[in-house]
Every structure is written in structure tokens, then in C-alpha cells.
Design an enzyme around this catalytic site. Structure first.
Site, PDB file in Angstrom:
ATOM      1  CB  ILE A  21      -0.973  -0.007   1.194  1.00  0.00           C
ATOM      2  CG1 ILE A  21      -1.988  -1.137   1.026  1.00  0.00           C
ATOM      3  CG2 ILE A  21      -1.687   1.337   1.323  1.00  0.00           C
ATOM      4  CD1 ILE A  21      -2.960  -1.279   2.190  1.00  0.00           C
TER       5      ILE A  21
ATOM      6  NE  ARG B 130      -5.003  -2.979  11.538  1.00  0.00           N
ATOM      7  CZ  ARG B 130      -5.678  -2.697  10.421  1.00  0.00           C
ATOM      8  NH1 ARG B 130      -5.917  -1.441  10.098  1.00  0.00           N
ATOM      9  NH2 ARG B 130      -6.116  -3.657   9.641  1.00  0.00           N
TER      10      ARG B 130
ATOM     11  CG  ASP C 190      -9.440   5.922   8.373  1.00  0.00           C
ATOM     12  OD1 ASP C 190     -10.555   6.492   8.360  1.00  0.00           O
ATOM     13  OD2 ASP C 190      -9.263   4.757   7.963  1.00  0.00           O
TER      14      ASP C 190
ATOM     15  CD  GLU D 104     -10.614   1.991  14.983  1.00  0.00           C
ATOM     16  OE1 GLU D 104     -11.296   1.110  14.412  1.00  0.00           O
ATOM     17  OE2 GLU D 104      -9.541   2.411  14.523  1.00  0.00           O
TER      18      GLU D 104
ATOM     19  CG  HIS E 245     -10.732   1.566  10.702  1.00  0.00           C
ATOM     20  ND1 HIS E 245     -10.216   0.895  11.790  1.00  0.00           N
ATOM     21  CD2 HIS E 245     -10.084   1.055   9.625  1.00  0.00           C
ATOM     22  CE1 HIS E 245      -9.302   0.019  11.385  1.00  0.00           C
ATOM     23  NE2 HIS E 245      -9.215   0.100  10.077  1.00  0.00           N
TER      24      HIS E 245
ATOM     25  CB  ALA F 299      -8.109   5.058   4.922  1.00  0.00           C
ATOM     26  N   GLY F 300      -9.631   2.604   3.643  1.00  0.00           N
ATOM     27  CA  GLY F 300      -9.583   1.531   2.658  1.00  0.00           C
ATOM     28  C   GLY F 300     -10.931   1.093   2.141  1.00  0.00           C
TER      29      GLY F 300
END
Length: 312
Positions: free
Chosen positions: A152, A233, A257, A262, A281, A283-284
Site C-alpha cells: 500500500i 492501525r 483514520d 474505536e 476507519h 480509508a480503505g
């Protein structure tokens, strides 16, 4: 009949593709109801999760027939890999499915944080015209520092170079003569990378070694006009230390993110911090990456279960 439990959201078409060979329990509420999840997996051979379902010793003990865990993504810190291996449960992450989504997120963050102009709507609608205060910087010619240089990060580097950014990286796990370093400045230490970068983006898993990798000391070594982006992470950034340097104006901005807890708890240290962008969370996760990752995961789980049937 084979049973597959899906405890978090995935593409509905990909989930449906499993129904011709298994009973599929697709219930995104299971991630919030531990007791119901443990009951659902009691007779399941397959389980598909994202990042919030804890696949630990308790769950594995409750699922004696479990053969495979499909991970809708690549991070594995919510899955006890040693416990899975001890029970011969195969874990299948979706490598490569969300690289472009994360790369676009990181570069969007770099552009927004460097330019600074995109949070002026409230002031302008109140009659303000904060033009002088919002004169920002271009990303062209700046240095993107990548902490970790896996797939990535390399996808992010490729896109960054198209924006005329310089790219540097630190990754002690990638050999110094690896071909992936072509066109990238390789740093021998995290400190060296941090001190020379204008945009710092994290691309590391959460381990004992990376917990609070970006702590108060690391933040103090960053340029005052640098920005930090974490889409890797939660727990790799010391959130309290980051909040403090942003409040003091010792860092130009940050975009997070992922978080240690969480969703964020009430009274988070990040509340009211200036020049900080928070996202849940995601971003992906785009429509495109969700479809890719979901189908990759469904296919991987199907393959493992079909091989189990053949060998049985």
C-alpha cells in the site's frame, strides 16, 4: 451443510455468491452482540470479519468446527493468529484489495492539510473572509515520508510521484537492495525519515514494536510545518501526545483514520484539537474496494472449504 457466518458489512453480491454451497448467516449486528456471535459460530466452518470482530481463544473455543477466517482487509491485530494456528484454522486476509483506496485517502489528506483552505465554510457563512490566514502550501516539491514500505505504501508512492512529490521511506524489514526502492530515498532510521519529511504517512501493523511508534519524542523531531497521516492501525500514534503538539502549534496538522479505541470514547484527548481531521476507519473502504475485497474474501473462504471437503 457447510455454514459461513459474516459478522460485519461486505458486498451483498459477494456474500450471495457463497449461498450455492453453504448456509450463509450474514448479520452485521453480530459484531455488537458477542453472545449472539458465539452462538452463531458454534456450528460454523467459515467466518468472515472486518477489523472489529475479535477472533480470539474464546471465539475459537465456541466454534469447534471452524476451518477458515476470511478477513475483509489486511490488518490482523483483531485475530489471534497463534490460537488459530493451534486449532488449524486458516486465516485469509484480502491482500491488495484496498491499496488504491488507501493511497487516494493519504494523498487527499496531504493535499487538504498542506493547503489548509478546506475548513473555512463556517467562517465564510458567518461573514468572514479568512483569505490571508488560509494561505497554504503545495505538495509539489515536498517530501512524503512513508513509515513502512509494503504494497500500500508503494501504491501511495507511485501516486505521490505523479504529483511531483519526493518520496522517502523507512522499512527495516525490506532489504536495502530490494528493487522496490527504485525512485525512493531509503532512510536507515525512523528519526532520519521524520526529520526530513513534510508529510508523514504510517503504513505499519500494530505490534509491540509499533505501539506508540509516533510518540512525544518522535513528534518533537518533526518539522513544525509537517503533517501526519495515519491510515494504518490505531495505537501506532500516541493520541494524547499528538493532541498536545497540535494544540501548541508545533505541528501543522494531522489526519487520523484509526484509533486506539474505536469508536472514540467520550472525552477523547482528540476532542477540540485544532488542525485535526478524523475519519471512522474508512480509508480503505470505497464502493469499489468493498466489492473487490468482498469477492476476494468470499473466493478465498470458498476455496479453503472446498479443499477441506475434498480431503475429508
Amino acid at each position: 451443510m457447510t455454514k459461513i457466518v459474516i459478522s460485519e458489512f461486505m458486498d451483498e453480491g459477494a456474500a450471495a455468491s457463497l449461498e450455492d454451497r453453504a448456509e450463509v448467516v450474514f448479520d452485521t449486528g453480530l459484531v455488537e452482540d458477542r453472545a449472539a456471535l458465539l452462538a452463531a459460530v458454534a456450528d460454523a466452518q467459515g467466518l468472515i470479519v472486518r477489523n472489529r470482530t475479535r477472533v480470539d481463544a474464546e471465539l475459537l473455543a465456541a466454534a469447534p468446527r471452524l476451518r477458515v477466517v476470511g478477513r475483509l482487509g489486511v490488518g490482523l491485530d483483531n485475530i489471534d493468529l497463534a490460537a488459530c494456528e493451534a486449532r488449524d484454522v486458516i486465516v485469509k486476509p484480502a491482500h491488495g484489495g484496498n491499496g488504491s483506496s488507501v493511497a487516494e485517502y493519504v494523498l487527499t489528506g496531504a493535499l487538504m492539510l498542506r493547503r489548509r483552505a478546506y475548513a473555512s465554510s463556517v467562517s465564510m457563512l458567518a461573514g468572514g473572509w479568512p483569505r490571508q490566514a488560509l494561505i497554504g502550501r503545495e505538495v509539489a516539491g515536498s517530501t512524503l515520508g512513508l513509515v513502512g514500505f509494503g504494497a500500500i505504501a508503494r501504491e501511495t508512492a507511485r501516486r505521490a510521484r505523479a504529483l511531483d512529490m519526493k518520496v522517502a521511506a523507512f522499512d527495516p524489514h525490506l532489504a536495502s537492495d530490494a528493487p522496490e526502492w527504485a525512485g525512493v530515498t531509503r532512510h536507515e532510521s525512523l528519526d532520519a525519515l521524520i526529520a526530513s519529511s513534510d508529510v508523514i504517512s504510517l503504513h505499519v501493523p500494530l505490534t509491540e514494536a509499533t505501539h506508540h511508534l509516533i510518540d512525544a519524542a518522535a513528534l518533537s523531531r518533526m518539522k513544525a510545518d509537517a503533517v501526519l497521516i495515519n491510515a494504518s492501525r490505531g495505537g501506532t500514534v500516541d493520541e494524547e501526545a499528538l493532541a498536545e503538539v497540535l494544540r501548541q502549534g508545533r505541528l501543522a496538522g494531522a489526519m487520523l483514520d484509526v484509533f486506539e479505541q474505536e469508536p472514540l470514547p467520550a472525552g477523547s484527548a482528540l476532542e477540540g484539537v485544532p488542525n485535526l481531521i478524523l475519519t471512522p476507519h474508512i480509508a480503505g473502504v470505497t464502493h469499489e474496494s468493498n466489492a473487490r475485497i468482498s469477492q476476494m474474501t468470499a473466493d478465498a473462504v470458498r476455496e479453503v472449504l472446498e479443499q477441506e471437503e475434498v480431503s475429508a
